[in-house]
Write an enzyme that holds these catalytic residues in place. Structure first.
Site, PDB file in Angstrom:
ATOM      1  CE  LYS A 183      29.804  28.677  57.080  1.00 47.19           C
ATOM      2  NZ  LYS A 183      31.111  29.118  56.551  1.00 47.19           N
ATOM      3  CB  ALA A 185      33.426  30.884  52.200  1.00 53.89           C
ATOM      4  CD  GLU A 259      20.937  29.082  42.912  1.00 57.00           C
ATOM      5  OE1 GLU A 259      21.358  28.377  41.976  1.00 57.00           O
ATOM      6  OE2 GLU A 259      19.891  29.737  42.848  1.00 57.00           O
ATOM      7  CB  CYS A 293      28.501  27.121  40.211  1.00 61.43           C
ATOM      8  SG  CYS A 293      27.575  28.622  40.464  1.00 61.43           S
ATOM      9  CD  GLU A 390      31.439  22.831  39.536  1.00 59.12           C
ATOM     10  OE1 GLU A 390      31.259  22.252  40.619  1.00 59.12           O
ATOM     11  OE2 GLU A 390      30.899  23.910  39.259  1.00 59.12           O
TER      12      GLU A 390
HETATM   13  P1  ADP Z   1      33.299  25.274  47.866  1.00 62.89           P
HETATM   14  O1  ADP Z   1      34.263  25.517  49.005  1.00 62.89           O
HETATM   15  O2  ADP Z   1      33.772  24.341  46.851  1.00 62.89           O
HETATM   16  O3  ADP Z   1      32.695  26.532  47.341  1.00 62.89           O
HETATM   17  P2  ADP Z   1      31.604  24.072  49.859  1.00 62.89           P
HETATM   18  O4  ADP Z   1      30.268  23.473  49.646  1.00 62.89           O
HETATM   19  O5  ADP Z   1      32.658  23.246  50.494  1.00 62.89           O
HETATM   20  O6  ADP Z   1      32.036  24.534  48.429  1.00 62.89           O
HETATM   21  O7  ADP Z   1      31.498  25.408  50.675  1.00 62.89           O
HETATM   22  C1  ADP Z   1      30.454  26.339  50.537  1.00 62.89           C
HETATM   23  C2  ADP Z   1      30.083  26.878  51.897  1.00 62.89           C
HETATM   24  O8  ADP Z   1      29.613  25.812  52.707  1.00 62.89           O
HETATM   25  C3  ADP Z   1      31.227  27.514  52.665  1.00 62.89           C
HETATM   26  O9  ADP Z   1      30.727  28.610  53.389  1.00 62.89           O
HETATM   27  C4  ADP Z   1      31.649  26.395  53.588  1.00 62.89           C
HETATM   28  O10 ADP Z   1      32.288  26.901  54.741  1.00 62.89           O
HETATM   29  C5  ADP Z   1      30.317  25.771  53.929  1.00 62.89           C
HETATM   30  N1  ADP Z   1      30.352  24.379  54.408  1.00 62.89           N
HETATM   31  C6  ADP Z   1      31.230  23.403  54.115  1.00 62.89           C
HETATM   32  N2  ADP Z   1      30.893  22.251  54.744  1.00 62.89           N
HETATM   33  C7  ADP Z   1      29.759  22.492  55.451  1.00 62.89           C
HETATM   34  C8  ADP Z   1      28.893  21.712  56.306  1.00 62.89           C
HETATM   35  N3  ADP Z   1      29.125  20.441  56.541  1.00 62.89           N
HETATM   36  N4  ADP Z   1      27.825  22.329  56.844  1.00 62.89           N
HETATM   37  C9  ADP Z   1      27.567  23.617  56.594  1.00 62.89           C
HETATM   38  N5  ADP Z   1      28.325  24.393  55.811  1.00 62.89           N
HETATM   39  C10 ADP Z   1      29.410  23.847  55.229  1.00 62.89           C
END
Ligand code: ADP
Length: 486
Positions: A183, A185, A259, A293, A390
Site C-alpha cells: 500500500k 502513501a 524503518e 528520515c 524531526e
Molecule cells: P509520513 O506521512 O510522515 O511519511 P506516516 O507514518 O504518516 O508518515 O505515513 C507512512 C505510511 O503509513 C503512509 O503510506 C501512510 O498512508 C501510512 N499510514 C498512516 N497511518 C496509518 C495507520 N494507522 N495504519 C497503517 N498505515 C498508516
C-alpha cells in the site's frame, strides 16, 4: 503529465491485484493524486478498502508457494529484467515521481536508479541464499540449516521516496521467494503503480506483487496486521504509526521490519575539513528539501569553527533555487503538503522566540503555495523544539558545542537512532565517536550514506531490521534447522 512521457502506459489509474488491473468499479470510491508544485490533479485512483486488501493477500498466499519453488537463478532472471526496465524507463519513472511528489527531476532520476540498484542487488543475492552445515552434537546426528521465504509480506511505504522505499522492500521479498501486497502513501501511489506495470512486464507472476492504493491507511493497516496469511509487515514511515502497527501485529506475533523516524545529528569538530563539512551538510540537510528520515536534523558545530561554518553554509544555501521540480536548475521543490509546511514554520517560530537567529531564509517562499525558503538558523539550543523533533524541512539549525564528551551526550539525547554524521580528521576520535554514537548508521566525513550494498536501518525508536546488503535478504527469510539421525 502524459504529455511529458515517452510511454504513457506507465501511468496507471488502477490497482494491481492478483495480476489484474482493477478500477473503482470494485471499491466504489476514488481519490485524486495531485502535483504539490501546481495543485494540478494528475490522476483519479480507486480508493481500495479491506475487501480488496484481503483479496490481494489471498492471491499472494496462493501464488507464493509456486514462486518459492523456483530456483534462485530463475527469480534472479526476473529481477534482472525488472532492473533493466527500470533503467530503460528511468526518465519516465522520474517524471511521474516529480509530478506527484515535487522533488527536482534530477533527484527523482537519482531515486529511480537508487531504487533499481536494490532490484539488481537482491536479484544477484537470490542465488546465494546459503544455509549452513553444523557438526552434529552426537556421533549419529547431522545438522543442516536452510533458509526459507517468510511467505506473504505486506508493505506500507511513505511519500518521500515513492519508488525507492518500495523497491527496496519488494526486491528482497521477491528474491527470497516471498509474495508482496503493498500500500503506497496516498500522496504518491503513481510511482508504486508504475513499478507494478514494469514488474508485470518483467515476468513477476500474477499475485506475487500487488499494489493497492487507498486513502484509508488505518483500514489497510488493520487488514495487514490481522490477516493470519500475512507473515511479515514491512513499514517505512513515522515512529507514531510504526508503534500502532507493532501493537496491532502483536496479536499474531507478526514479524516486523520498521524503518521509522530519525533525528540525525551532524557534528562538525574543530579539526574538520570545513569545506567538505559544508558540502556534506548541503547533501544531508537539503536533499529532498529536508524531507528524508536520514536528513541532518541537528547540526552541532564546535565553537572554534562555528562562525566560519555558519557563514559558508549560509552562502551556499542562499544560492539554492526553489521551484517546480521540472524547472531547469531547481534544487529544492515544494513541501509535500500544508501540514509539513506548517510544522517547519512552527519550529522556526519556536526557535526564534527562544533566541535563535536567521542567517538565511526563514519564511515561506515568494513563489507561494507549498514552497519554503531554504533556511539556516544560528544560536539554536537544546530547549527548542528542533532539538527534539524531526523538522522534516529545509532548515539547518546550528547548535554550538565545546567538547567531544558534551556533543556525544547531546547527539545521543533522543529516542531516535537512525542516521548520524560527523566530520573530523583525527583517527582516534573517529573511532571513539563512531562507537559511542547510538545510531544504526554513521556517516564519517560524508553526508551521503545510502547504498544498496550496505545495511540501512535504525536502533532505539527508529525501528528494527535492515534494508539492503546480505542482511536485508535475511529479513525476508526464516531459518529452519534439520536434525538428522543416521
Ligand atoms: P509520513 O506521512 O510522515 O511519511 P506516516 O507514518 O504518516 O508518515 O505515513 C507512512 C505510511 O503509513 C503512509 O503510506 C501512510 O498512508 C501510512 N499510514 C498512516 N497511518 C496509518 C495507520 N494507522 N495504519 C497503517 N498505515 C498508516
Amino acid at each position: 503529465l502524459t504529455a511529458k512521457l515517452k510511454d504513457v502506459s506507465l501511468v496507471s489509474d488502477r490497482a494491481l491485484i492478483a495480476g489484474e488491473w482493477v478500477g473503482a468499479a470494485e471499491s466504489g470510491k476514488t481519490f485524486d493524486v495531485t502535483n504539490p508544485s501546481t495543485g494540478e490533479v494528475l490522476a483519479t485512483l480507486p480508493d481500495m478498502n479491506r475487501v480488496e486488501a484481503k483479496r490481494a493477500i489471498d492471491a499472494a498466499y496462493k501464488a507464493q508457494k509456486g514462486w518459492a519453488k523456483r530456483t534462485g537463478k530463475e527469480r534472479a532472471a526476473v529481477l534482472r529484467k525488472l532492473f533493466d526496465l527500470m533503467v530503460q524507463n528511468a526518465d519516465d519513472l522520474a517524471t511521474i515521481l516529480t509530478a506527484e511528489m515535487g522533488k527536482p527531476f534530477v533527484e527523482a532520476r537519482g531515486e529511480i536508479l537508487y531504487g533499481a540498484s536494490y532490484v539488481e542487488w537482491f536479484g544477484e543475492e537470490a542465488k546465494r541464499l546459503y544455509g549452513d552445515v553444523i557438526p552434529g552434537h552426537l556421533s549419529d546426528k547431522r545438522i543442516v540449516v536452510i533458509k526459507q521465504p517468510v511467505g506473504v509480506v505486506a508493505a506500507i511505504t511513505p511519500w518521500n521516496f515513492p519508488n525507492a522505499m518500495l523497491a527496496r522492500k519488494m526486491a528482497p521479498a521477491i528474491a527470497a521467494g516471498c509474495a508482496m501486497v503493498s500500500k503506497p502513501a496516498r500522496e504518491t501511489p503513481l510511482s508504486a503503480l508504475a513499478l507494478g506495470v514494469l514488474a508485470d512486464r518483467a515476468g513477476v507472476p500474477a499475485g506475487i506483487f500487488n499494489v493497492i492504493p487507498s486513502k484509508d491507511s488505518p483500514a489497510m493497516g488493520l487488514e495487514f496486521t490481522e490477516n493470519s496469511k500475512v507473515r511479515k509487515l514491512t513499514f517505512t514511515g513515522s515512529t507514531e504509526v510504526g508503534r500502532i502497527l507493532a501493537r496491532q501485529g502483536a496479536e499474531q506475533i507478526l514479524k516486523l521490519g520498521l524503518e521509522l523516524g530519525g533525528n540525525a545529528p551532524f557534528i562538525v569538530f574543530d579539526d574538520a575539513d570545513i569545506d567538505a563539512a559544508v558540502e556534506g551538510a548541503m547533501v544531508s540537510k537539503y536533499r529532498n528539501n529536508g524531507q528524508t528520515c536520514v536528513c541532518a536534523n541537528r547540526l552541532y558545530v564546535q565553537s572554534g569553527v562555528y562562525d566560519v561554518f555558519a557563514k559558508k553554509l549560509a552562502d551556499r544555501v542562499s544560492a539554492m533555487k526553489v521551484g517546480d521540480g521540472f524547472e531547469h536548475g531547481v534544487n529544492a521543490g515544494p513541501m509535500i503538503d500544508k501540514k509539513a509546511l506548517a510544522k517547519v514554520e512552527e519550529h522556526i517560530e519556536d526557535a526564534l522566540s527562544k533566541g535563535a537567529r536567521i542567517q538565511v531564509g526563514g519564511k515561506p517562499h515568494e513563489k507561494g503555495g507549498l514552497f519554503f525558503q531554504p533556511t539556516v538558523l544560528t544560536g539554536v539550543t537544546a530547549e527548542m523544539k528542533m532539538a527534539r523533533e524531526e523538522t522534516f524541512g529545509p532548515v539547518a539549525p546550528l547548535f554550538k558545542f565545546e567538547t567531544e564528551e558534551e556533543v556525544v551526550k547531546l547527539a545521543n539525547n533522543t529516542e531516535f537512532g537512525l542516521a548520524s554524521y560527523f566530520y573530523s580528521k583525527d583517527v582516534s576520535k573517529i573511532f571513539r565517536v563512531a562507537e559511542e554514537l547510538e545510531y544504526g548508521m554513521v556517516g564519517i566525513n560524508t553526508g551521503l550514506i545510502s547504498t544498496e550494498v550496505a545495511p540501512f536501518g535504525g536502533i532505539k525508536q527508529s525501528g528494527q531490521g535492515r534494508e539492503g546488503s546480505k542482511y536485508g535478504l535475511d529479513d525476508y527469510t526464516e531459518i529452519k534447522y534439520l536434525c538428522l539421525s543416521i
